[in-house]
Each structure stands twice: as C-alpha cells, then as structure tokens.
Scaffold this motif. Sequence first.
Motif, short mmCIF file in Angstrom:
data_model
loop_
_atom_site.label_atom_id
_atom_site.label_comp_id
_atom_site.label_asym_id
_atom_site.label_seq_id
_atom_site.Cartn_x
_atom_site.Cartn_y
_atom_site.Cartn_z
N GLY A 83 0.79 -1.23 0.00
CA GLY A 83 0.00 0.00 0.00
C GLY A 83 0.82 1.27 0.00
N GLY A 84 2.13 1.15 -0.25
CA GLY A 84 3.00 2.31 -0.21
C GLY A 84 2.73 3.30 -1.33
N LEU A 118 0.67 10.67 6.26
CA LEU A 118 1.63 10.23 7.27
C LEU A 118 1.07 9.06 8.08
CD1 LEU A 118 4.44 10.98 8.31
CD2 LEU A 118 3.34 12.45 10.01
N GLY A 119 -0.21 9.17 8.43
CA GLY A 119 -0.84 8.06 9.14
C GLY A 119 -0.87 6.80 8.28
N HIS A 120 -1.13 6.99 6.98
CA HIS A 120 -1.14 5.83 6.07
C HIS A 120 0.23 5.18 6.00
CE1 HIS A 120 -2.18 3.39 2.59
NE2 HIS A 120 -1.06 3.81 2.02
N GLU A 155 0.89 2.96 8.86
CA GLU A 155 0.21 1.67 8.70
C GLU A 155 0.96 0.76 7.73
OE1 GLU A 155 -3.67 2.75 7.44
OE2 GLU A 155 -4.26 3.59 9.39
N VAL A 156 1.46 1.36 6.64
CA VAL A 156 2.22 0.59 5.65
C VAL A 156 3.47 -0.01 6.29
CG1 VAL A 156 3.61 0.76 3.54
CG2 VAL A 156 1.35 1.84 3.65
N GLU A 157 4.18 0.81 7.07
CA GLU A 157 5.38 0.30 7.72
C GLU A 157 5.05 -0.86 8.66
OE1 GLU A 157 9.25 1.61 10.38
OE2 GLU A 157 7.62 3.03 10.11
N ALA A 158 3.94 -0.77 9.38
CA ALA A 158 3.54 -1.85 10.28
C ALA A 158 3.24 -3.12 9.49
CB ALA A 158 2.33 -1.43 11.10
N ARG A 159 2.60 -2.97 8.32
CA ARG A 159 2.32 -4.15 7.48
C ARG A 159 3.60 -4.77 6.97
NH1 ARG A 159 -2.37 -1.07 5.88
NH2 ARG A 159 -1.34 -0.17 4.06
#
Length: 232
Positions: A49-50, A60-62, A65-69
């Motif tokens: 989703g990057g 920034l919030g997105h 989330e991408v980094e966590a995935r």
Amino acid sequence: MARTWPRTPTPRFERWREEFAAYQEEHAPTGRHFRVTSDYSTQLYGAHGGRSEATTLGDLGHLAEVEARIARSQQVVWDAHAAEVMSAASEGGLEATAEALREDEHWIRRLHRDGQPVDVSTDAARWVSGVLGTCPPNPMIRAEEIWGLWLSVVGARQICTRVRDQLILELVDAGRPRTHVSRALGWSYERFQRHLTRLEEDRAELERRAASGEIPGVIGLEARRSPRGSRP
C-alpha cells in the motif's frame, strides 16, 4: 525451549552441505538464484500500500500503517528462514550448520528462540512459496533463498521510512503542530521529538557536506550563489 542438537552431522547433512557449496558457486557472487533489487523492493512497497507521493497528515498516518504491514511481512519471512535453518540443524548440529551457513552459533540459537510457525495466510508466505518453488529440497539452499526475500522486504521498509521521514520534515517546516504530527504517526510525543531531532541533525550534516563539496556531484545551495554581476 531447550533443544538437543546432534553431536555429529549426519550423512544427509553432509550431502546437503556439498550441494549448498556447489549451489553458491553456481550463483556467485550472492550465492542465491533470487536477486535482491531496488525494483523488487519498490514492488513490495507498493504491494503493502505504499505511496510515492505524500503531503498530508493523513498520508503520514497511512505510511505508519504501511510500515507496520511491512514489519509483519518481515516477521513471516524471518520465521520461514528460521524453519529451514532449524531443519538443517536437526541433521547437522549447531556447529556444523553455523559453519556451513557462515553464521555463528548465537545466530542459530536466536532463530530457534525467536522463530514462530509461519503464518501461511499472509501474502508474505505466498512470496516465500514462490521463491522456494525454484529450490531443490535442501534446507540450507532454501534458507539462503528466503534470506534474499527478507532483504528485499527490508528494502521495502526502508523506502517507506524514507518517504515518511521526508514528510515529517516537510510538515514540521510548514509549521504543522508537532503534537499533530506525532499523533498521525501513532507515536508518543517524546518518541517523535527524539526521532525529529535525529532527522534534523542528519539533514544539517548532509547540507554541511554538500556545501563543503564532500558529496561528489552535489553542490550546496550557498556555494552556488554569487553576488549579482560577479564573474562565474
């Protein structure tokens, strides 16, 4: 959980070790058929989703989330790597397996301690299966190929953090309240402040090096400026 390792390598392990050495020579210099490339890391970043463009607090919030995935995918690939190393060690023992893989025994103990069953429901598990589809049934070869995939996922995470960090600096420079930025990341304000300080220090050092000509091909903005009407 304690584990009893074989004291001496089995004939099966010795065959694996010979196959692994020949495989590495065939696929030199990396020792892998799988190639770690920036293009594939970029593809994996997109698969999580990057975005290449990010300008808002929502972006920034997105990115957080991408980094966590991506971090979850890293864990899945790590677990798959650990499973193959443990399979080799079950026949070769700790010392011989470490020697064959050019790792130390502490690394194998860590894999045994931290590795978990692979979450087969994930995209990362499917990527692992795709990599293993090109491998012979030799756990040392399979472990090495999976390690290449892990490095590619690391590359995807690095892309994400670069985009995120650049956006952090842009938002702060634009005057967005730091509490809003930290909240968008889901971080405590103290963690955000520590991270921002590092980013600003790194940026200042990069600007200093560019201005002094320490970075080949890059000239600092101040160095390029000259008084109006002066000779070039």
